[in-house]
Each structure stands twice: as structure tokens, then as C-alpha cells.
Design an enzyme around this catalytic site. Structure first.
Site, PDB file in Angstrom:
ATOM      1  N   ASP A   1       0.867  -1.230   0.167  1.00  0.00           N
ATOM      2  CA  ASP A   1      -0.064   0.061   0.155  1.00  0.00           C
ATOM      3  C   ASP A   1       1.072   1.102   0.003  1.00  0.00           C
ATOM      4  OD1 ASP A   1      -2.377   1.472   0.254  1.00  0.00           O
ATOM      5  OD2 ASP A   1      -2.117   1.595   2.320  1.00  0.00           O
TER       6      ASP A   1
ATOM      7  N   ASP B   1       3.026   4.550  -5.191  1.00  0.00           N
ATOM      8  CA  ASP B   1       2.517   5.934  -5.252  1.00  0.00           C
ATOM      9  C   ASP B   1       3.497   6.993  -5.327  1.00  0.00           C
ATOM     10  OD1 ASP B   1       1.244   8.240  -4.344  1.00  0.00           O
ATOM     11  OD2 ASP B   1       0.949   7.714  -2.300  1.00  0.00           O
TER      12      ASP B   1
ATOM     13  N   HIS C   1      -7.442   9.869   4.115  1.00  0.00           N
ATOM     14  CA  HIS C   1      -6.956   8.846   4.914  1.00  0.00           C
ATOM     15  C   HIS C   1      -7.317   9.372   6.232  1.00  0.00           C
ATOM     16  CE1 HIS C   1      -3.918   7.572   1.741  1.00  0.00           C
ATOM     17  NE2 HIS C   1      -4.606   6.402   2.111  1.00  0.00           N
TER      18      HIS C   1
ATOM     19  N   GLY D   1      -9.055   5.694   1.811  1.00  0.00           N
ATOM     20  CA  GLY D   1      -9.605   6.462   2.848  1.00  0.00           C
ATOM     21  C   GLY D   1     -11.037   5.863   3.294  1.00  0.00           C
TER      22      GLY D   1
HETATM   23  P1  13P Z   1      -8.207   4.692   6.072  1.00  0.00           P
HETATM   24  O1  13P Z   1      -7.272   4.543   7.079  1.00  0.00           O
HETATM   25  O2  13P Z   1      -8.933   6.022   6.137  1.00  0.00           O
HETATM   26  O3  13P Z   1      -9.161   3.583   6.217  1.00  0.00           O
HETATM   27  O4  13P Z   1      -7.548   4.522   4.675  1.00  0.00           O
HETATM   28  C1  13P Z   1      -6.904   3.400   4.247  1.00  0.00           C
HETATM   29  C2  13P Z   1      -6.149   3.592   3.184  1.00  0.00           C
HETATM   30  O5  13P Z   1      -6.484   4.129   2.324  1.00  0.00           O
HETATM   31  C3  13P Z   1      -5.008   2.776   2.807  1.00  0.00           C
HETATM   32  O6  13P Z   1      -4.383   3.231   1.673  1.00  0.00           O
END
Ligand code: 13P
Length: 293
Positions: free
Chosen positions: A84, A105, A177, A208
């Protein structure tokens, strides 16, 4: 069964549901997500940020843990192990370590540089059967110490990014996020519609996922979102369940504690169960229950 993310997300796009990406932080988190996905017969993506990868001892440790758990827990649903928000070096390291999917990213880079690096990583990933996500228009908020302002992505830039050969696209549409501020105005559905039309049916990713109202999630899936990332929500319920357990005196580190509630297997159980319940709730909301194949 560890697989890359391409087929599961193409099926989601065609079937008008979304696959959940749940970020993992340790063994309990990983077990909770795997066993809940299996119970729900849902394909699932395990997200690993660079920080969480380091915390767990490195990408090789994570890949070995996930593969071993997948086998020893008898998981039959498709599981994708995904980096991620990785930088260029992390993307390569995860491919080498045995991840089945990566997100590069490059949203903080100059656009031409982002496109060039993405194109290089597409070739590198596809050569090894690994799927790749890229980002256009940075996602706001703070994750793993990295803070960015939320942007709404330009559909023409999204189109150019898709032309690099990526498998799924994270495009900012006002999502951020972490916990949304009280004055957040919601997702930009007009932008989502334009991006979806400009990107030739590629699965779109909504980062997010925590705190977006359910009706907006359902609307986003209808408009072409096929992968939704959730991290903070699981952290919040894990923390609250652990706090409640301790506040009830169950972890008291004394000889009077006949239940031995300070045993880590007992101490972490309420948080583990809270993650299972949250993942189940999200899988149902995303419509991916019963979609494993
Ligand atoms: P959240 O922490 O807001 O749930 O977002 C997670 C996310 O987008 C990981 O890339």
C-alpha cells in the site's frame, strides 16, 4: 489461495461490487481478515504499508507469514497480498519478497516522473505476474506519518496513467486517509463519473474508506469503484475493545487475577474479535460476500 489483484477486481467491476483492502499490522490482524473473508466467502486484499512492513520485520517476513497462514488456516478464497502506497524501491522489494500486488504511489512526484516510474514498474511487476496500482491526485490526510492534501484527479491525467498498463487506478475524488474532519463535503461524484468514462473500465480504487457514509460508498461502487481501502476503522475498534477490556480490570497484572487475563492471547482477543466484526460489516457493505471464485 494467494493471487494477484487483476482478475478479482475485473470481476468486481463487472459485477458492481467492491473488494475490501484491509491493512494488516500483525499476526492477529492477518488472521482476523483471512478468517472473516473465508467465513464470508469473499475475495480479499491484505494491504501492507511501508511502515507496517517494517514493523512486522520486513516484507519477506510478511510474505512468509501470509502464505503460511493462508495454507495452515485452510483459506480457500482468493487472497491478494498488496503493498500500500509504496515508493519505487519498496515496490521492487515487495515483488522480490513474493507479494502478489503492489501500489506505486508516485503522486508526490512531478507527473512525467510519476508516469515514467509507473511504466517501468508495470513491466517489472507484470513480468513476475504481479498486479500494479498507481495513484493520480494525492489522497489527503495522514497515513503512516505521510501527510498530503486531498486532490481531485484530472480525468485526462488518469487516462494517461492507465495507458502505462497499470491494473487498477487510485484517483483522488475528495477522499482522505484517517478520520474525516467535521467540515468534509463528501466525495466528488461528478469527478468519479468523468474519471470512470475516461479510463476505459479499469477498476478504480477508493482510499480512505474509514468514515465515508454508507450511502456514498454504495454510490461510489455504482459509479465504478471496485476496491475500497480500510485501515483506520479496524485500528479504532481494536483500540476501543482493548481499552474496554483493560478498563474492566481483566488484564490486572496481579496474582489475584485467577483468569490470567494478562495472557496476550486473552488480552488481544477482544480487539481481534472487533476487527472480525468490522471486516464482516464492510464486506457486506461492499457486496463482496459470496463472490469468491
Ligand atoms: P483509512 O485509514 O482512512 O481507512 O484509509 C486506508 C487507506 O486508504 C489505505 O491506503
Amino acid at each position: 489461495m494467494l493471487v494477484n489483484g487483476t482478475r478479482m477486481l475485473q470481476l468486481a467491476k463487472r459485477g458492481h461490487y467492491a473488494v475490501g483492502q484491509f491493512n494488516i499490522n500483525n499476526l492477529e490482524w492477518t488472521k482476523a481478515v483471512l478468517l472473516t473473508a473465508e467465513k464470508m466467502k469473499a475475495p480479499v486484499i491484505l494491504g501492507v504499508s511501508m511502515g507496517a512492513g517494517k514493523y512486522m520485520g520486513g516484507y519477506k517476513v510478511v510474505a512468509a507469514m501470509v502464505r503460511a497462514l493462508d495454507e495452515s488456516l485452510g483459506i480457500t478464497v482468493p487472497v491478494c497480498l498488496h503493498l500500500d502506497h509504496g515508493n519505487y524501491d519498496a515496490a521492487k522489494a515487495c515483488i522480490e519478497a513474493g507479494f502478489t500486488s503492489i501500489m506505486f504511489d508516485g503522486s508526490a512526484l512531478d507527473l512525467e516522473e510519476n508516469l515514467k516510474k509507473t511504466e517501468e514498474l508495470v513491466a517489472y511487476a507484470h513480468d513476475k505476474g504481479v498486479s500494479i496500482e498507481a495513484e493520480v491526485g494525492s489522497i489527503g490526510g495522514t497515513e503512516d506519518g505521510i501527510t498530503a492534501d486531498g486532490e481531485v484527479a484530472d480525468p485526462l491525467v488518469c487516462k494517461r496513467m492507465v495507458e502505462t498498463g497499470i491494473d487498477f487506478l487510485a484517483a483522488g475524488i475528495g477522499n482522505i486517509h484517517g478520520i474525516y474532519p467535521a467540515n468534509w463535503t463528501g466525495l466528488h461524484f461528478d469527478a468519479l463519473d468523468a474519471i470512470n468514462k475516461a479510463t476505459n473500465n479499469i477498476p478504480l480504487v477508493l482510499h480512505g474508506g474509514t468514515g465515508i457514509p454508507d450511502d456514498q460508498i454504495v454510490h461510489a461502487i455504482k459509479e465504478g469503484v471496485s476496491k475500497i481501502n480500510v485501515n483506520t476503522d479496524c485500528q479504532l475498534v481494536f483500540a476501543q475493545a482493548t481499552i474496554d477490556y483493560c478498563a474492566a480490570g481483566k488484564a490486572a497484572p496481579t496474582g489475584e487475577n485467577k483468569e490470567k487475563g494478562y495472557d496476550p492471547r486473552k488480552l488481544l482477543k477482544p480487539g481481534y474479535e472487533a476487527i472480525c466484526a468490522k471486516v464482516e460489516e464492510k464486506i457486506k457493505l461492499f457486496g463482496s460476500d459470496g463472490k469468491a471464485c
